[in-house]
Enzyme design. Structure first.
Site, PDB file in Angstrom:
ATOM      1  N   ARG A  61       5.222  -1.100 -13.538  1.00 25.68           N
ATOM      2  CA  ARG A  61       4.173  -0.841 -13.220  1.00 25.68           C
ATOM      3  C   ARG A  61       4.136   0.748 -13.117  1.00 25.68           C
ATOM      4  NH1 ARG A  61       1.294   0.301  -9.162  1.00 25.68           N
ATOM      5  NH2 ARG A  61      -0.797  -0.701  -8.718  1.00 25.68           N
ATOM      6  N   ARG A  95       4.968  -7.957  -7.923  1.00 30.24           N
ATOM      7  CA  ARG A  95       5.560  -6.992  -7.409  1.00 30.24           C
ATOM      8  C   ARG A  95       6.968  -7.369  -6.621  1.00 30.24           C
ATOM      9  NH1 ARG A  95       0.261  -5.315  -4.380  1.00 30.24           N
ATOM     10  NH2 ARG A  95       0.269  -7.468  -4.791  1.00 30.24           N
ATOM     11  N   ARG A 115       1.650 -16.452 -10.095  1.00 28.11           N
ATOM     12  CA  ARG A 115       2.067 -14.941  -9.854  1.00 28.11           C
ATOM     13  C   ARG A 115       3.720 -14.876 -10.117  1.00 28.11           C
ATOM     14  NH1 ARG A 115      -1.507 -11.289  -6.694  1.00 28.11           N
ATOM     15  NH2 ARG A 115      -3.345 -11.695  -7.728  1.00 28.11           N
ATOM     16  N   TYR A 173     -16.372 -11.682  -6.191  1.00 22.09           N
ATOM     17  CA  TYR A 173     -15.935 -10.278  -6.439  1.00 22.09           C
ATOM     18  C   TYR A 173     -16.969  -9.301  -7.021  1.00 22.09           C
ATOM     19  CZ  TYR A 173     -10.983 -11.654  -5.412  1.00 22.09           C
ATOM     20  OH  TYR A 173      -9.903 -12.242  -4.769  1.00 22.09           O
ATOM     21  N   ASP A 196      -5.188 -10.215 -15.566  1.00 22.32           N
ATOM     22  CA  ASP A 196      -6.103 -10.414 -14.272  1.00 22.32           C
ATOM     23  C   ASP A 196      -7.433 -11.071 -14.524  1.00 22.32           C
ATOM     24  OD1 ASP A 196      -5.630  -9.698 -11.302  1.00 22.32           O
ATOM     25  OD2 ASP A 196      -7.771  -9.657 -11.666  1.00 22.32           O
TER      26      ASP A 196
HETATM   27  O1  CP3 Z   1       0.343 -15.362 -12.353  1.00 29.57           O
HETATM   28  C1  CP3 Z   1       0.903 -14.354 -13.148  1.00 29.57           C
HETATM   29  O2  CP3 Z   1       1.862 -14.007 -13.106  1.00 29.57           O
HETATM   30  C2  CP3 Z   1      -0.075 -13.812 -14.283  1.00 29.57           C
HETATM   31  C3  CP3 Z   1      -0.885 -12.692 -13.757  1.00 29.57           C
HETATM   32  C4  CP3 Z   1      -2.100 -12.747 -12.955  1.00 29.57           C
HETATM   33  C5  CP3 Z   1      -2.195 -11.595 -11.862  1.00 29.57           C
HETATM   34  N1  CP3 Z   1      -3.706 -11.991 -11.336  1.00 29.57           N
HETATM   35  C6  CP3 Z   1      -1.656 -10.478 -11.785  1.00 29.57           C
HETATM   36  C7  CP3 Z   1      -1.683  -9.639 -10.733  1.00 29.57           C
HETATM   37  C8  CP3 Z   1      -3.136 -13.680 -12.596  1.00 29.57           C
HETATM   38  C9  CP3 Z   1      -2.926 -15.165 -12.975  1.00 29.57           C
HETATM   39  C10 CP3 Z   1      -4.071 -13.225 -11.675  1.00 29.57           C
HETATM   40  C11 CP3 Z   1      -5.135 -14.142 -11.308  1.00 29.57           C
HETATM   41  C12 CP3 Z   1      -6.035 -13.607 -10.120  1.00 29.57           C
HETATM   42  N2  CP3 Z   1      -6.389 -12.280  -9.849  1.00 29.57           N
HETATM   43  C13 CP3 Z   1      -6.801 -14.474  -8.936  1.00 29.57           C
HETATM   44  C14 CP3 Z   1      -6.565 -15.946  -9.080  1.00 29.57           C
HETATM   45  C15 CP3 Z   1      -5.329 -16.369  -8.461  1.00 29.57           C
HETATM   46  C16 CP3 Z   1      -5.278 -15.945  -6.964  1.00 29.57           C
HETATM   47  O3  CP3 Z   1      -4.502 -15.301  -6.920  1.00 29.57           O
HETATM   48  O4  CP3 Z   1      -5.881 -16.667  -6.099  1.00 29.57           O
HETATM   49  C17 CP3 Z   1      -7.463 -13.222  -8.406  1.00 29.57           C
HETATM   50  C18 CP3 Z   1      -8.287 -13.667  -7.252  1.00 29.57           C
HETATM   51  C19 CP3 Z   1      -7.173 -12.235  -8.768  1.00 29.57           C
HETATM   52  C20 CP3 Z   1      -7.763 -10.910  -8.168  1.00 29.57           C
HETATM   53  C21 CP3 Z   1      -6.778 -10.056  -7.712  1.00 29.57           C
HETATM   54  N3  CP3 Z   1      -5.965  -9.247  -8.794  1.00 29.57           N
HETATM   55  C22 CP3 Z   1      -6.552  -9.501  -6.555  1.00 29.57           C
HETATM   56  C23 CP3 Z   1      -7.339  -9.995  -5.206  1.00 29.57           C
HETATM   57  C24 CP3 Z   1      -5.609  -8.568  -6.460  1.00 29.57           C
HETATM   58  C25 CP3 Z   1      -5.059  -7.711  -5.494  1.00 29.57           C
HETATM   59  C26 CP3 Z   1      -4.208  -8.417  -4.303  1.00 29.57           C
HETATM   60  C27 CP3 Z   1      -2.888  -7.881  -4.659  1.00 29.57           C
HETATM   61  O5  CP3 Z   1      -1.802  -8.868  -5.043  1.00 29.57           O
HETATM   62  O6  CP3 Z   1      -2.456  -6.745  -4.837  1.00 29.57           O
HETATM   63  C28 CP3 Z   1      -5.174  -8.448  -7.917  1.00 29.57           C
HETATM   64  C29 CP3 Z   1      -3.956  -7.529  -8.381  1.00 29.57           C
HETATM   65  C30 CP3 Z   1      -2.929  -8.176  -9.189  1.00 29.57           C
HETATM   66  N4  CP3 Z   1      -2.991  -9.284  -9.907  1.00 29.57           N
HETATM   67  C31 CP3 Z   1      -1.518  -7.763  -9.084  1.00 29.57           C
HETATM   68  C32 CP3 Z   1      -0.917  -9.034  -9.948  1.00 29.57           C
HETATM   69  C33 CP3 Z   1       0.908  -8.711 -10.427  1.00 29.57           C
HETATM   70  C34 CP3 Z   1      -0.744  -7.088  -8.105  1.00 29.57           C
HETATM   71  C35 CP3 Z   1      -1.224  -5.580  -8.709  1.00 29.57           C
HETATM   72  C36 CP3 Z   1      -0.003  -4.162  -8.460  1.00 29.57           C
HETATM   73  O7  CP3 Z   1       0.796  -4.605  -9.364  1.00 29.57           O
HETATM   74  O8  CP3 Z   1      -0.320  -3.726  -7.593  1.00 29.57           O
END
Ligand code: CP3
Length: 357
Positions: free
Chosen positions: A40, A31, A27, A154, A77
């Site tokens: 975003r 944000r 990540r 999910y 994602d």
């Molecule tokens: O790592 C990176 O920088 C690359 C991008 C990336 C994202 N999600 C961007 C993202 C990667 C590799 C993921 C993987 C991901 N997504 C996982 C596996 C890794 C982990 O964290 O366990 C999972 C479970 C998800 C599913 C997911 N996506 C959730 C549960 C959420 C919401 C939680 C949150 O943080 O808001 C997301 C959204 C998400 N994916 C964001 C980002 C930057 C935040 C979205 C936003 O900008 O509002």
């Protein structure tokens, strides 16, 4: 194709000698960065950010402009696959992911069709190609996917869950229906990762965020089995045969030998496992990625520096370590804390690779 200028991440994955320990963070785009929040905002939604290759490329590169990172990770994602399968993904402000058409029965699962990632997730491949061009071989690009089990949680829950009531109910009452879903996902994820590699991804990572909620027996049966299928298929396809694959099961510390036995190149570990023991257990055959507690990033810089030193001490001069967190960066973390983490690796690790054993 030209050689990647900074290849210490790929060398460490291959357990070759390096001048210093490579570092990137799960990540690393997100944000916690004001420039990410601005991109975003312009995109209007998280999904639009993922689906517009120019914007996905822009946010992929943002952390690299701030920090001395040794790898980029595709901005996307894990839930793009369920979305392409027709579940209707939306990210609700402050609530996380939500599917409009979750899988609620065995007949929902039976009705799922196959997708062609090159066609149905073309926006991801376009982003990979654009990012590779803009990176200009400065550092390697990591592609990724969720594990079958993690995607299934999910898809069946319809979003995030505290209890996993629906997926556990399905798993214990109708295992063949779940296995049908996991098989379809394993085949789709293999095609998806293979397409990312063809578009330019130089390493691939499987995120098994929820494997750790299973018993050892069920982890083997419902998560690891399908990840092993994916790794084996990637190994048999000529163009992905030599592409490094990292498998990360959060909470998977007790199963490291079994994870390494999939034939993956690297294993991601969270902070609940001692990294020195992890090397003793699987370091002879597999690279290890991790494993600072992300919570340390809430502490002052001096504490972060000391924690990096303690992980590097535990690894010693063993080859095959990639520094990372044990899970992703959280939105409330300070960008300066990330800089302190990365700078500490640059400052402290060269001596481990050159100095006396
Ligand atoms: O790592 C990176 O920088 C690359 C991008 C990336 C994202 N999600 C961007 C993202 C990667 C590799 C993921 C993987 C991901 N997504 C996982 C596996 C890794 C982990 O964290 O366990 C999972 C479970 C998800 C599913 C997911 N996506 C959730 C549960 C959420 C919401 C939680 C949150 O943080 O808001 C997301 C959204 C998400 N994916 C964001 C980002 C930057 C935040 C979205 C936003 O900008 O509002």
């Amino acid at each position: 194709m030209r050689q990647t200028h900074n290849d210490c991440f790929l060398r460490a994955l291959a357990r070759k000698p390096v001048d210093r320990t490579p570092v990137w963070l799960m990540r690393q785009a997100g944000r916690y960065l004001p420039e990410y929040r601005a991109s975003r905002e312009r995109a209007g939604s998280f999904m639009n950010l993922c689906q517009t290759p120019e914007l996905a490329c822009e946010v992929t590169l943002q952390p690299l402009q701030r920090f001395r990172l040794d790898a980029a990770i595709l901005f996307s994602d894990i839930l793009t696959i369920p979305d392409a399968l027709g579940l209707g993904l939306e990210f609700l402000e402050g609530e996380g992911p939500h599917f409009h058409r979750p899988l609620r029965s065995a007949s929902d699962i039976a009705a799922l069709g196959r997708i062609d990632p090159e066609q149905d997730l073309a926006y991801v491949m376009d982003a990979v190609r654009l990012i590779r061009r803009e990176l200009d071989n400065r550092v390697p690009l990591i592609g990724f996917a969720g594990s079958p089990w993690t995607l299934a949680t999910y898809m069946v829950e319809g979003g995030a869950s505290a209890t996993f009531a629906r997926i556990k109910s399905l798993m214990f009452s109708d295992p063949p229906a779940l296995q049908q879903l996991l098989s379809l996902l394993a085949a789709t994820i293999t095609d998806y990762l293979s397409a990312q590699q063809a578009a330019g991804a130089q390493a691939l990572m499987l995120f098994d965020t929820w494997g750790g909620i299973l018993t050892p027996r069920d982890y083997q049966r419902f998560s690891l089995h399908y990840m092993a299928q994916i790794v084996a298929s990637l190994r048999t396809h000529t163009h992905t045969a030599d592409t490094p694959v990292i498998v990360f099961t959060k909470g998977g510390g007790q199963w490291l030998e079994a994870i390494a036995a999939t034939g993956c190149t690297g294993v991601g570990i969270d902070w609940t496992t001692d990294i020195s023991e992890a090397f003793t257990r699987i370091g002879a055959t597999t690279a290890i990625q991790g494993n600072m507690d992300p919570g340390v990033l809430y502490a002052p810089d001096a504490v972060i520096h000391a924690e990096v030193a303690s992980i590097l001490d535990a690894v010693g001069n063993r080859a095959g370590h990639i520094m990372n967190l044990g899970h992703g960066i959280q939105p409330g973390m300070r960008p300066e804390a990330i800089a302190a983490f990365v700078d500490a690796v640059h400052e402290l690790s060269p001596a481990r690779h050159h100095g006396p054993a």
